[in-house]
Design a protein around this motif. Structure first.
Motif, PDB file in Angstrom:
ATOM      1  N   VAL A  70       0.836  -1.205   0.000  1.00  0.00           N
ATOM      2  CA  VAL A  70       0.000   0.000   0.000  1.00  0.00           C
ATOM      3  C   VAL A  70       0.866   1.249   0.000  1.00  0.00           C
ATOM      4  N   GLU A  71       1.914   1.246   0.793  1.00  0.00           N
ATOM      5  CA  GLU A  71       2.834   2.375   0.885  1.00  0.00           C
ATOM      6  C   GLU A  71       3.468   2.670  -0.473  1.00  0.00           C
ATOM      7  N   THR A  72       3.851   1.611  -1.201  1.00  0.00           N
ATOM      8  CA  THR A  72       4.467   1.786  -2.515  1.00  0.00           C
ATOM      9  C   THR A  72       3.452   2.295  -3.529  1.00  0.00           C
ATOM     10  N   LEU A  73       2.228   1.809  -3.465  1.00  0.00           N
ATOM     11  CA  LEU A  73       1.167   2.331  -4.325  1.00  0.00           C
ATOM     12  C   LEU A  73       1.023   3.837  -4.139  1.00  0.00           C
ATOM     13  N   ALA A 123      -0.045   5.540  -7.597  1.00  0.00           N
ATOM     14  CA  ALA A 123      -0.853   4.520  -8.270  1.00  0.00           C
ATOM     15  C   ALA A 123      -2.127   4.195  -7.518  1.00  0.00           C
ATOM     16  N   HIS A 124      -2.224   4.600  -6.239  1.00  0.00           N
ATOM     17  CA  HIS A 124      -3.440   4.314  -5.475  1.00  0.00           C
ATOM     18  C   HIS A 124      -4.650   5.050  -6.047  1.00  0.00           C
ATOM     19  N   ARG A 125      -4.405   6.114  -6.812  1.00  0.00           N
ATOM     20  CA  ARG A 125      -5.520   6.858  -7.399  1.00  0.00           C
ATOM     21  C   ARG A 125      -6.217   6.065  -8.499  1.00  0.00           C
ATOM     22  N   ALA A 184       6.302  -7.123  -2.954  1.00  0.00           N
ATOM     23  CA  ALA A 184       5.399  -5.972  -2.969  1.00  0.00           C
ATOM     24  C   ALA A 184       5.766  -5.017  -4.097  1.00  0.00           C
ATOM     25  N   ARG A 185       7.057  -4.772  -4.281  1.00  0.00           N
ATOM     26  CA  ARG A 185       7.495  -3.875  -5.346  1.00  0.00           C
ATOM     27  C   ARG A 185       7.115  -4.413  -6.718  1.00  0.00           C
ATOM     28  N   LEU A 202       0.610  -4.174 -11.152  1.00  0.00           N
ATOM     29  CA  LEU A 202      -0.676  -3.481 -11.050  1.00  0.00           C
ATOM     30  C   LEU A 202      -0.663  -2.163 -11.821  1.00  0.00           C
ATOM     31  N   GLY A 203       0.527  -1.597 -11.988  1.00  0.00           N
ATOM     32  CA  GLY A 203       0.661  -0.359 -12.741  1.00  0.00           C
ATOM     33  C   GLY A 203       0.796  -0.575 -14.233  1.00  0.00           C
ATOM     34  N   GLY A 204       0.756  -1.835 -14.672  1.00  0.00           N
ATOM     35  CA  GLY A 204       0.785  -2.118 -16.105  1.00  0.00           C
ATOM     36  C   GLY A 204       2.107  -2.553 -16.673  1.00  0.00           C
ATOM     37  N   ASP A 205       3.131  -2.708 -15.829  1.00  0.00           N
ATOM     38  CA  ASP A 205       4.433  -3.153 -16.319  1.00  0.00           C
ATOM     39  C   ASP A 205       4.424  -4.671 -16.458  1.00  0.00           C
ATOM     40  N   GLU A 206       4.234  -5.150 -17.669  1.00  0.00           N
ATOM     41  CA  GLU A 206       4.127  -6.592 -17.896  1.00  0.00           C
ATOM     42  C   GLU A 206       5.482  -7.289 -17.858  1.00  0.00           C
TER      43      GLU A 206
END
Length: 396
Positions: A34-37, A42-44, A317-318, A324-328
């Motif tokens: 969550v902290e990294t998001l 990216a949490h938005r 987590a990283r 989750l941010g789209g980096d495949e």
């Protein structure tokens, strides 16, 4: 509807509802996710909900023993005041998830709260393993995992009749627990089934140096023995450990630190594929057998391996935030399992292939039994590459 505006156009231009991301577990690894998001903004892109079992927000378990030397719960806390509110994150603590309904994409908490998800992250960590031996549930017997555990241990140790403490287990957490009992002023014993302390991290000579230093501090070490029963006295409170091949060990308090087990009960009940040694099987993307569910930390079994350290959990987590941010391209391909810490004030560090399992590797050792310092470097066959090592007594 305005003239000329069809339903399709109107639907496509309506603000999209963020996907629902639910994080089950509010330990160090779950919070790091969550902290990294948040750090990346990216949490938005998500409607984030955190569900935790403990009533406290995430805190530093690695520094748990510092509680006995004066650090309070606020100093151990990893969550700044107002963090969830300021970032639009819903956090429900003290209400663990009891049911994972994959068909409905819903988790149900113990109080009956239903939370829908589009993507689910399981970061439920592990629990102490408590062996099934007679007397193990007696009063005065504790595990060493949470702040509540430390509070209960300290309260019991404050009784006037409590003078001796014993730890079942001589691994990393066991020696941390022994440090806590020493800080409480108790005569401290460590009981270890193996023939040496920290058998997962240290070889015989390294463990020997550690044992001599620990015993010099006043801790009594019992190796190669396993309690067959915990005896009880008044209360009935624990009064000792009974062994089959040696005299009883009298004690007024026992801390069980005999290893950990992954919290995989939700996965088992919901039909997720498990790892060979327990935990939830994940691939390099940290995805489980259900494409909408991920697992990170001590619960995640990657290529059949469970990581019991926080470092690999942080790396997971990283990687998952990247995904989750789209980096495949982001992938978890293993993690650095090196450790460096002070156990009862003694420097201990291990890294890489410390046991020289690589073919042709060789160990270079410095063993100083006078000062109880042990250093070992493992190098490749040609001596051109350092593959690993272990350091006891001096990790500088």
């Amino acid at each position: 509807m305005c003239p000329g505006m069809d339903a399709t156009y109107r639907s496509e231009n309506r603000p999209r509802r963020p996907d629902r991301l639910v994080v089950v577990g509010n330990g160090m690894v779950g919070h790091r996710l969550v902290e990294t998001l948040v750090a990346r903004g990216a949490h938005r892109d998500w409607d984030v909900t955190v569900l935790g079992e403990e009533r406290r927000p995430a805190y530093d378990r690695v520094r748990l023993s510092s509680w006995f030397s004066g650090a309070d719960a606020d100093q151990l806390c990893l969550v700044p005041p107002g963090f969830y509110e300021a970032n639009g994150i819903a956090a429900h603590l003290g209400d663990p998830v009891a049911v994972l309904d994959r068909a409905r994409h819903v988790v149900v908490t113990r109080t009956g709260r239903e939370v829908r998800y589009d993507r689910l992250v399981l970061a439920t960590g592990s629990l102490p393993f408590v062996p099934s031996i007679p007397g193990i549930r007696a009063a005065g017997v504790f595990t060493y995992r949470t702040i509540e555990d430390t509070e209960a241990i300290a309260a019991w140790a404050s009784r006037t009749e409590v003078r001796r403490g014993a730890v079942i287990g001589g691994g990393l957490l066991g020696l941390e627990a022994a440090s806590a009992l020493m800080a409480l002023g108790l005569q401290t014993h460590v009981v270890e089934l193996s023939d040496r302390l920290m058998p997962v991290q240290l070889d015989e000579r390294g463990a020997g140096a550690l044992q001599r230093r620990v015993e010099h501090l006043g801790v009594t070490v019992h190796l190669g023995c396993s309690a067959s029963e915990l005896t009880t006295g008044i209360g009935p409170a624990v009064s000792g450990l009974r062994f089959e091949d040696r005299d009883d060990l009298m004690t007024d308090l026992v801390v069980v630190s005999a290893g950990i087990r992954p919290r995989d009960e939700l996965a088992r009940a919901s039909g997720l594929v498990l790892g060979t040694k327990g935990g939830i099987a994940v691939d390099d993307t940290l995805t489980t057998s259900d494409a909408d569910i991920h697992a990170i930390g001590e619960i995640a079994s990657h290529e059949g391996r469970l990581y019991g350290l926080v470092g690999p959990g942080y790396e997971m987590a990283r990687v998952l935030v990247d995904r989750l941010g789209g980096d495949e391209r982001a992938a978890f391909v293993g993690a650095n399992t090196s450790t460096r810490l002070k156990l009862l004030g003694v420097d201990v560090a291990t890294f890489g292939d410390a046991f020289a399992t690589t073919g042709g590797s060789r160990g270079l050792t410095w063993d100083d039994p006078i000062n109880d310092i042990y250093k070992k470097l493992v190098v490749s066959a040609g001596g051109t590459e350092v593959l690993g090592g272990m350091l006891v007594g001096d990790a500088s």
